[in-house]
Scaffold this active site. Structure first.
Site, PDB file in Angstrom:
ATOM      1  N   ASP A   1      -8.245 -11.022   9.531  1.00 45.79           N
ATOM      2  CA  ASP A   1      -7.671  -9.668   9.569  1.00 45.79           C
ATOM      3  C   ASP A   1      -8.561  -8.542  10.094  1.00 45.79           C
ATOM      4  O   ASP A   1      -8.055  -7.621  10.709  1.00 45.79           O
ATOM      5  CB  ASP A   1      -7.210  -9.305   8.154  1.00 45.79           C
TER       6      ASP A   1
ATOM      7  N   LYS B   1      -1.251 -12.688  12.847  1.00 44.44           N
ATOM      8  CA  LYS B   1      -2.722 -12.791  12.868  1.00 44.44           C
ATOM      9  C   LYS B   1      -3.210 -13.941  11.974  1.00 44.44           C
ATOM     10  O   LYS B   1      -3.975 -14.799  12.413  1.00 44.44           O
ATOM     11  CB  LYS B   1      -3.377 -11.484  12.368  1.00 44.44           C
ATOM     12  N   THR B   2      -2.768 -13.919  10.716  1.00 38.30           N
ATOM     13  CA  THR B   2      -3.232 -14.929   9.768  1.00 38.30           C
ATOM     14  C   THR B   2      -2.703 -16.310  10.154  1.00 38.30           C
ATOM     15  O   THR B   2      -3.446 -17.290  10.195  1.00 38.30           O
ATOM     16  CB  THR B   2      -2.792 -14.553   8.337  1.00 38.30           C
TER      17      THR B   2
ATOM     18  N   ARG C   1       0.830  -1.192   0.000  1.00 33.80           N
ATOM     19  CA  ARG C   1       0.000   0.000   0.000  1.00 33.80           C
ATOM     20  C   ARG C   1       0.872   1.253   0.000  1.00 33.80           C
ATOM     21  O   ARG C   1       2.023   1.208   0.376  1.00 33.80           O
ATOM     22  CB  ARG C   1      -0.923   0.018   1.233  1.00 33.80           C
TER      23      ARG C   1
ATOM     24  N   LYS D   1      -8.034  -2.704   2.176  1.00 29.88           N
ATOM     25  CA  LYS D   1      -7.895  -1.816   3.319  1.00 29.88           C
ATOM     26  C   LYS D   1      -8.670  -0.506   3.119  1.00 29.88           C
ATOM     27  O   LYS D   1      -8.955   0.197   4.084  1.00 29.88           O
ATOM     28  CB  LYS D   1      -6.412  -1.549   3.608  1.00 29.88           C
TER      29      LYS D   1
ATOM     30  N   HIS E   1      -8.527  -4.453  14.016  1.00 32.79           N
ATOM     31  CA  HIS E   1      -7.539  -5.070  13.132  1.00 32.79           C
ATOM     32  C   HIS E   1      -7.058  -6.344  13.824  1.00 32.79           C
ATOM     33  O   HIS E   1      -6.044  -6.350  14.517  1.00 32.79           O
ATOM     34  CB  HIS E   1      -6.376  -4.093  12.905  1.00 32.79           C
TER      35      HIS E   1
ATOM     36  N   ARG F   1       2.076 -12.455  -1.439  1.00 35.58           N
ATOM     37  CA  ARG F   1       0.784 -12.696  -0.791  1.00 35.58           C
ATOM     38  C   ARG F   1      -0.070 -13.704  -1.542  1.00 35.58           C
ATOM     39  O   ARG F   1       0.007 -13.805  -2.767  1.00 35.58           O
ATOM     40  CB  ARG F   1      -0.024 -11.394  -0.745  1.00 35.58           C
TER      41      ARG F   1
ATOM     42  N   SER G   1       1.155  -5.706  11.030  1.00 36.87           N
ATOM     43  CA  SER G   1       1.550  -6.578   9.930  1.00 36.87           C
ATOM     44  C   SER G   1       2.732  -7.477  10.308  1.00 36.87           C
ATOM     45  O   SER G   1       3.700  -7.017  10.923  1.00 36.87           O
ATOM     46  CB  SER G   1       1.926  -5.712   8.725  1.00 36.87           C
TER      47      SER G   1
HETATM   48  P1  ATP Z   1      -0.774  -8.772   7.911  1.00 32.82           P
HETATM   49  O1  ATP Z   1      -1.516  -7.766   8.766  1.00 32.82           O
HETATM   50  O2  ATP Z   1       0.246  -8.112   7.057  1.00 32.82           O
HETATM   51  O3  ATP Z   1      -1.688  -9.688   7.174  1.00 32.82           O
HETATM   52  P2  ATP Z   1      -0.297 -10.881   9.906  1.00 32.82           P
HETATM   53  O4  ATP Z   1      -0.368 -10.375  11.308  1.00 32.82           O
HETATM   54  O5  ATP Z   1      -1.454 -11.639   9.388  1.00 32.82           O
HETATM   55  O6  ATP Z   1       0.125  -9.667   8.932  1.00 32.82           O
HETATM   56  P3  ATP Z   1       1.190 -13.236   9.240  1.00 32.82           P
HETATM   57  O7  ATP Z   1       0.783 -13.230   7.798  1.00 32.82           O
HETATM   58  O8  ATP Z   1       0.560 -14.253  10.115  1.00 32.82           O
HETATM   59  O9  ATP Z   1       1.000 -11.787   9.850  1.00 32.82           O
HETATM   60  O10 ATP Z   1       2.763 -13.322   9.268  1.00 32.82           O
HETATM   61  C1  ATP Z   1       3.556 -13.823  10.340  1.00 32.82           C
HETATM   62  C2  ATP Z   1       4.827 -14.364   9.715  1.00 32.82           C
HETATM   63  O11 ATP Z   1       5.790 -14.644  10.723  1.00 32.82           O
HETATM   64  C3  ATP Z   1       4.550 -15.659   8.974  1.00 32.82           C
HETATM   65  O12 ATP Z   1       5.346 -15.675   7.822  1.00 32.82           O
HETATM   66  C4  ATP Z   1       5.018 -16.718  10.006  1.00 32.82           C
HETATM   67  O13 ATP Z   1       5.454 -17.910   9.397  1.00 32.82           O
HETATM   68  C5  ATP Z   1       6.190 -16.006  10.652  1.00 32.82           C
HETATM   69  N1  ATP Z   1       6.505 -16.456  12.039  1.00 32.82           N
HETATM   70  C6  ATP Z   1       7.697 -16.923  12.448  1.00 32.82           C
HETATM   71  N2  ATP Z   1       7.678 -17.221  13.751  1.00 32.82           N
HETATM   72  C7  ATP Z   1       6.452 -16.945  14.205  1.00 32.82           C
HETATM   73  C8  ATP Z   1       5.819 -17.055  15.499  1.00 32.82           C
HETATM   74  N3  ATP Z   1       6.477 -17.498  16.568  1.00 32.82           N
HETATM   75  N4  ATP Z   1       4.528 -16.685  15.598  1.00 32.82           N
HETATM   76  C9  ATP Z   1       3.858 -16.209  14.520  1.00 32.82           C
HETATM   77  N5  ATP Z   1       4.399 -16.063  13.283  1.00 32.82           N
HETATM   78  C10 ATP Z   1       5.689 -16.448  13.121  1.00 32.82           C
HETATM   79 MN    MN Z   2      -2.780 -11.329   7.770  1.00 31.93          MN
END
Ligand code: ATP
Ligand code: MN
Length: 538
Positions: free
Chosen positions: A258, A243-244, A60, A201, A221, A323, A239
């Site tokens: 999300d 979360k995901t 973004r 978003k 969020h 993504r 980010s």
């Molecule tokens: P966005 O808001 O950008 O979608 P998000 O909060 O959904 O971000 P994720 O897509 O879940 O974030 O990304 C977390 C990344 O960190 C993943 O690639 C995951 O494999 C990695 N990771 C490594 N170690 C950990 C951990 N202990 N807990 C969570 N994620 C981890």
């Molecule tokens: Mn996510």
């Protein structure tokens, strides 16, 4: 004008000023995938997902996101560098220019909606210049039935024209690309960027205004899932904090990954799909996400292993931010319709690159408010050679850039919810570093983080002893099933204890400094939850 597909017979593009040559209405995933391939805009990977490049923009562009300042927004929006004002007159002119740009073109139209709870449903019509962006909208927003499509009228309209560039000298934008939200006309105008996150978003920002402002519903969020007993967990985080990843749990039904709303007795997804980071994705570590990447899914900015159509998930040569977009039903145990009850557990995810915060700690209500308003995480410098210092980020409510109202407005709503539901547990989870700062220590394994949150959700962390962190005051459990006890207190994991104490002071000072701007609006209880900075700390 030629028209194909399923539509509301009353829908009239020409009446909206759009004199296109061909309009494809609400095509299936297969048809959109096929069209994209025919146009040379994408190819399939070996699992049948459509792979595209989003072009110049792979993320973004917050500096080019504007909100029209009008009677609705003038006194309610928190204007500044997050919510940048745009004049209604300039918007009208640019809207007409974008319509003229679409003239004689082939467009892809999608009728969809946001908010799984019928009470808050927001109908959306999107007009895309490119078919794969329309597939993204099909995957990410909620999908009306065929019968609904025939009668549905849009509440909001999104015009997405990646090939249109504004002229900053006459159009009032900063540069060629822009995302402009107009609450009076109920339009989001996107130009110059094909990054699909602008669409997703964009609507999130709209809901972050409408739900708290008009309905007193807390917009969040966060991701959400539900256990077999119907217990709901929320995972807030900026980010990359997880979360995901952490909400995709074979033992629990996924509500969403999300964006959610919390109304009285209801936690509901805004969306109908997920948008997962793919960097370093593997079938072993994240099977649910890996298996969701199949026909109907969209992969952005990935590369293939040479000579194959097998994705090289390790490659960040186009961007770190690779993504996958997929409809929520690609996750086996997704909950539909995507809403559940008031949450039982709330997790604040932070990726602490200092290695200071414990892998799990329990927060009092005041600490919860303090950490929610602070929204701490750290961005690691990525793959750049020689860059070892992590970048500290404080983003209020774990999503400041998406919030049209002042952060305190959301915090007040959360505070009210926590008062109404004293049984809710709030946990702070460090998904970041352990054993030292970024460069010395290492990221806590996903396996441990999963075990930790599972234990918390299953009540395995109640009835045990907790000790307050000496600086942050947050409560650290003395043990947790399937996790070595010695990692629970982060100080133990550092070989140099003095270095830990010094770094903890440094981080505490950053928290306190960041909180200064909210101090006048926070009460004494919340302020008392601040970390303790020693007077002589340097
Ligand atoms: P966005 O808001 O950008 O979608 P998000 O909060 O959904 O971000 P994720 O897509 O879940 O974030 O990304 C977390 C990344 O960190 C993943 O690639 C995951 O494999 C990695 N990771 C490594 N170690 C950990 C951990 N202990 N807990 C969570 N994620 C981890
Ligand atoms: Mn996510």
């Amino acid at each position: 004008m030629q028209e194909y597909g399923k539509k509301n017979p009353k829908a009239d593009l020409a009446g909206m000023g759009l004199h296109v040559s061909v309009a494809h209405w609400n095509l299936s995933s297969e048809a959109l995938t096929q069209k994209t391939i025919e146009l040379g805009q994408g190819v399939l990977n070996d699992s049948g997902a459509l792979c595209v490049n989003t072009g110049k923009f792979t993320g973004r562009s917050p500096k080019d996101k504007f909100t029209v300042k009008d009677a609705i927004t003038e006194k309610s929006v928190d204007w500044g560098d997050v919510n940048i004002p745009f004049s209604p007159e300039a918007f009208d002119k640019l809207y007409d220019k974008v319509c003229a740009y679409f003239s004689g073109k082939e467009v892809w139209v999608r009728d969809s909606y946001a908010c799984a709870d019928p009470e808050y449903r927001l109908n959306i019509r999107v007009i895309n210049e490119i078919p794969w962006a329309n597939l993204f909208c099909r995957d990410l927003f909620l999908r009306p039935t065929d019968a609904e499509i025939e009668t549905q009228e849009p509440d909001w309209l999104i015009l997405q024209a990646p090939g249109f560039l504004a002229d900053p000298a006459t159009d009032g934008t900063r540069q060629g690309n822009f995302t402009i939200v107009n609450f009076t006309r109920k339009v989001i105008l996107i130009g110059g960027s094909a990054y699909t996150g602008e669409i997703k978003k964009g609507i999130f920002g709209v809901l972050n205004f409408l739900l708290p402002h008009n309905h007193k519903v807390l917009s969040m969020h966060c991701s959400a899932n539900e256990g077999r007993d119907g217990d709901v967990a929320l995972f807030f985080g900026l980010s990359g904090t997880g979360k995901t990843t952490l909400s995709a749990d074979p033992e629990r039904a996924l509500i969403g990954d999300d964006e959610h709303g919390w109304a009285d007795g209801s936690v509901f997804n805004f969306e109908g799909g997920c948008y997962a980071k793919c960097i370093d994705l593997s079938a072993e570590k994240e099977p649910q996400i890996f298996n969701a990447i199949r026909p109907g899914a969209l992969l952005e900015n990935i590369t293939f292993i040479e000579g194959t159509n097998q994705v090289n998930y390790k490659d960040a040569s186009i961007t770190e931010n690779t993504r996958a977009a997929y409809p929520i039903y690609h996750i086996e145990n997704a909950k539909e319709p995507s809403y559940g009850k008031d949450p039982k557990n709330i997790f604040f995810l932070t990726c602490d690159a200092f290695g200071i915060l414990p892998p799990i700690s329990k927060l009092t209500k005041e600490q919860a408010m303090y950490h929610f308003i602070s929204g701490y995480t750290a961005k690691v410098a990525g793959t750049e050679v020689g860059v070892t210092e992590p970048q500290t980020t404080f983003s209020a409510c774990f999503g400041r850039v998406f919030l049209p109202l002042h952060p305190i407005r959301y915090a007040e709503l959360l505070g009210k919810k926590l008062e109404e539901h004293p049984e809710v547990n709030v946990w702070l989870i460090n998904t970041g570093w352990s054993g030292g700062v970024y460069g010395t220590g290492k990221r806590i394994s996903l396996k441990y983080t999963r075990s930790i949150i599972t234990a918390a959700m299953n009540g395995k962390l109640s009835g045990i002893n907790y000790a307050p962190h000496p600086v942050f005051g947050i409560l650290i459990p003395e043990s947790c099933p399937e996790v070595p006890s010695e990692i629970l207190d982060p100080r133990n994991t550092w070989s140099d204890k003095e270095a830990y104490d010094k770094k903890a002071q440094e981080l505490a000072a950053l928290f306190v400094k960041n909180f200064e701007k909210y101090a006048s609006q926070a009460n004494d209880e919340i302020l008392s939850a601040a970390p303790k900075v020693m007077a002589n700390a340097d």
